[in-house]
Write a protein that holds these residues in place. Structure first.
Motif, PDB file in Angstrom:
ATOM      1  N   ARG A  55       0.856  -1.300  -0.034  1.00 19.86           N
ATOM      2  CA  ARG A  55       0.043  -0.148  -0.001  1.00 19.86           C
ATOM      3  C   ARG A  55       0.877   1.302   0.015  1.00 19.86           C
ATOM      4  N   ASN A  56       1.924   1.155   0.945  1.00 17.43           N
ATOM      5  CA  ASN A  56       2.632   2.365   0.934  1.00 17.43           C
ATOM      6  C   ASN A  56       3.506   2.642  -0.320  1.00 17.43           C
ATOM      7  N   LEU A  57       4.213   1.596  -1.012  1.00 16.81           N
ATOM      8  CA  LEU A  57       4.714   1.768  -2.304  1.00 16.81           C
ATOM      9  C   LEU A  57       3.765   2.030  -3.103  1.00 16.81           C
ATOM     10  N   ALA A  58       2.750   1.487  -3.385  1.00 17.00           N
ATOM     11  CA  ALA A  58       1.629   2.085  -4.426  1.00 17.00           C
ATOM     12  C   ALA A  58       1.442   3.566  -4.415  1.00 17.00           C
ATOM     13  N   GLY A 107       3.803   5.981  -6.001  1.00  8.69           N
ATOM     14  CA  GLY A 107       3.801   5.913  -7.437  1.00  8.69           C
ATOM     15  C   GLY A 107       4.452   4.780  -7.885  1.00  8.69           C
ATOM     16  N   HIS A 108       4.835   3.865  -7.298  1.00  9.24           N
ATOM     17  CA  HIS A 108       5.410   2.491  -7.961  1.00  9.24           C
ATOM     18  C   HIS A 108       4.083   1.548  -8.527  1.00  9.24           C
ATOM     19  N   ARG A 109       4.240   1.010  -9.630  1.00  8.51           N
ATOM     20  CA  ARG A 109       3.559   0.062 -10.065  1.00  8.51           C
ATOM     21  C   ARG A 109       3.847  -1.542  -9.877  1.00  8.51           C
ATOM     22  N   ILE A 110       3.137  -2.009  -9.446  1.00  7.91           N
ATOM     23  CA  ILE A 110       3.128  -3.397  -8.484  1.00  7.91           C
ATOM     24  C   ILE A 110       2.262  -4.434  -9.262  1.00  7.91           C
ATOM     25  N   THR A 111       3.017  -5.331  -9.772  1.00 11.94           N
ATOM     26  CA  THR A 111       2.243  -6.670 -10.068  1.00 11.94           C
ATOM     27  C   THR A 111       2.600  -7.875  -9.015  1.00 11.94           C
ATOM     28  N   LEU A 112       1.353  -8.116  -8.467  1.00 11.86           N
ATOM     29  CA  LEU A 112       1.524  -9.277  -7.187  1.00 11.86           C
ATOM     30  C   LEU A 112       1.246 -10.685  -7.878  1.00 11.86           C
ATOM     31  N   ASP A 130     -14.079 -11.811  -2.859  1.00 11.34           N
ATOM     32  CA  ASP A 130     -14.339 -10.506  -3.303  1.00 11.34           C
ATOM     33  C   ASP A 130     -13.638  -9.433  -2.308  1.00 11.34           C
ATOM     34  N   ALA A 131     -13.979  -9.585  -1.137  1.00 17.14           N
ATOM     35  CA  ALA A 131     -13.229  -8.663  -0.179  1.00 17.14           C
ATOM     36  C   ALA A 131     -11.778  -8.529  -0.107  1.00 17.14           C
ATOM     37  N   THR A 132     -11.063  -9.781  -0.523  1.00 17.96           N
ATOM     38  CA  THR A 132      -9.590  -9.720  -0.826  1.00 17.96           C
ATOM     39  C   THR A 132      -9.136  -8.873  -2.029  1.00 17.96           C
ATOM     40  N   ARG A 133      -9.940  -9.160  -2.917  1.00 16.70           N
ATOM     41  CA  ARG A 133      -9.847  -8.440  -4.300  1.00 16.70           C
ATOM     42  C   ARG A 133     -10.017  -6.952  -3.805  1.00 16.70           C
ATOM     43  N   GLU A 146      -6.700  -4.786  -4.938  1.00 21.70           N
ATOM     44  CA  GLU A 146      -6.631  -4.414  -6.357  1.00 21.70           C
ATOM     45  C   GLU A 146      -6.406  -2.708  -6.409  1.00 21.70           C
ATOM     46  N   PRO A 147      -6.699  -1.838  -5.183  1.00 25.26           N
ATOM     47  CA  PRO A 147      -6.577  -0.594  -5.592  1.00 25.26           C
ATOM     48  C   PRO A 147      -5.053  -0.052  -5.662  1.00 25.26           C
ATOM     49  N   TRP A 148      -4.118  -1.026  -5.020  1.00 24.12           N
ATOM     50  CA  TRP A 148      -2.768  -0.770  -4.860  1.00 24.12           C
ATOM     51  C   TRP A 148      -1.952  -1.366  -6.042  1.00 24.12           C
TER      52      TRP A 148
END
Length: 404
Positions: A27-30, A33-38, A48-51, A55-57
């Motif tokens: 969350r903090n890295l996103a 401004g960093h773009r993260i693929t997890l 759904d709750a986890t997604r 996903e916002p980050w």
């Protein structure tokens, strides 16, 4: 930067220290401004709750199911494969390896691997492409395993010694391949440096200080609190030690003290095993602030484990006085009597609890000192800045090499 981040579990809900760390760093890295693929291998389905939480980050969230722990493939690998038991249980996954190989065809500024025990499916693709990667090791697993092996039956002792030997060799093999190796405490960083004969970086565990800032513990409540993830052996041991050996001594001296025990995956049989009416049993607590504000003391009688304890940091961030052991405050630069109250034996902890519960002013002083400490040294923004600094240094080195 474009970051490829791998995990052997979904970091939501934050039911463990590892999940909490991963979620807040992502969350903090996103947010920076960093773009993260997890890329995640998970034993639980993506709901759904986890997604919605993740996903916002993230630019992309890719989840590969992990095969059952008791599958024939897993059991055979745990016994006969070269990687140790934990690495075998999380390894030998063709779908995960194929997904990782496909992702390596893209351009990444950083490849971040979490946990040496997750590494087996990534080893061959990384060697084939020659791409550098960063690894964070949350504990020195060979040492942590040694602390937990005593829970195995006596007939399994030869296997546990063999598995610990396998993990020491696995650590050396994996760590030698990293571009940067990161620890979460200074003690672990020193241990990993001795093991690898090279510098290990530090990214501390943290806490969302603003989230807990408005908690006002009830220092007159005579209530103790413990929260843990009970899939983790050291938390099971802490509760058993507390209820078999410490709390009976407390109640003999002060029968009015109450104890709240909560957390994820709590064993159902505990309520019958310890049926004292002064124990309040909770399950998973989504918002810890609701129970922190009712307690006078966070009691963490930990004898095993590694790293720094996020539950202790969260309690300190809420202004709770922490009563614990040296293991409970490992990895933290805190002073006994100033930032927490500590002792190592059951009798001493019982006396300490009974004395402290009678001194609300002392509880306030120690609790607020702990709160100030974590805000300065362990807010997640501090951890994210440390990790970002490592990434930036790697990026500058690569730019310099490209110019040459």
């Amino acid at each position: 930067m474009r970051i490829l981040w791998t995990l052997p579990y979904l970091p939501w809900p934050t039911t463990s220290g590892g999940k909490t760390r991963e979620y807040h760093l992502l969350r903090n890295l996103a947010a920076r401004g960093h773009r993260i693929t997890l890329l995640v291998q998970s034993k639980t389905e993506l709901d759904d709750a986890t997604r919605i939480a993740l996903e916002p980050w993230l630019e992309r969230l890719i989840v590969i199911p992990r095969r059952p722990l008791r599958s024939v493939r897993t059991l055979l690998a745990m016994v006969f494969a070269r990687p140790p038991m934990l690495a075998s249980a999380n390894g030998f996954s063709p779908p995960l390896q194929h997904a990782f190989e496909a992702l390596l065809q893209e351009q990444w500024d950083v490849i971040q691997i979490e946990h040496s025990y997750s590494f087996q499916p990534f080893e061959a693709p990384l060697r084939h492409t020659g791409k550098p990667f960063v690894m964070t090791e949350h504990n020195i697993e060979s040492g942590l395993g040694a602390a937990s092996y005593h829970h195995f039956p006596d007939w399994a002792k030869p296997f546990t010694r063999f598995d610990q030997w396998r993990y020491r060799h696995w650590e050396k093999r994996v760590f030698a391949q990293t571009r940067e190796l990161i620890a979460v405490t200074e003690d672990d960083a020193k241990g990993l440096t001795r093991l690898t004969s090279r510098a290990t970086r530090l990214v501390v565990n943290g806490v969302d200080c603003d989230y807990y800032a408005k908690v006002n513990p009830d220092r007159y409540s005579r209530r103790l609190l413990f929260i843990g993830n009970y899939e983790y052996g050291p938390n099971l041991d802490a509760v058993e030690w507390a209820l078999d050996h410490i709390m009976p001594k407390v109640w003999k001296l002060d029968p009015m003290v109450r104890l709240t025990i909560g957390g994820y995956a709590m064993p159902a049989e505990w309520r019958e095993r310890w049926g004292d009416h002064r124990i309040d049993w909770l399950g998973y607590v989504p918002d810890l602030r609701t129970v922190q504000k009712e307690a006078a003391i966070f009691f963490a009688p930990l004898r095993e484990g590694g790293g720094s304890k996020l539950k202790v940091l969260e309690a300190m961030a809420a202004g709770l006085t922490v009563v614990t052991t040296a293991q409970g405050c490992s990895g933290l630069k805190v002073a006994n009597g100033t930032h927490y109250l500590g002792c190592e034996d059951a009798h001493g902890l019982a006396l300490l609890l009974v004395e402290a519960i009678e001194q609300p002013t002392r509880l306030a002083r120690v609790g607020e000192a702990g709160r100030a400490y974590v805000r300065e040294y362990h807010d997640w923004s501090v951890s994210a800045a440390q990790l970002e600094g490592i990434y930036s240094r790697i990026h500058r080195q690569e730019d310099a090499q490209a110019c040459v």
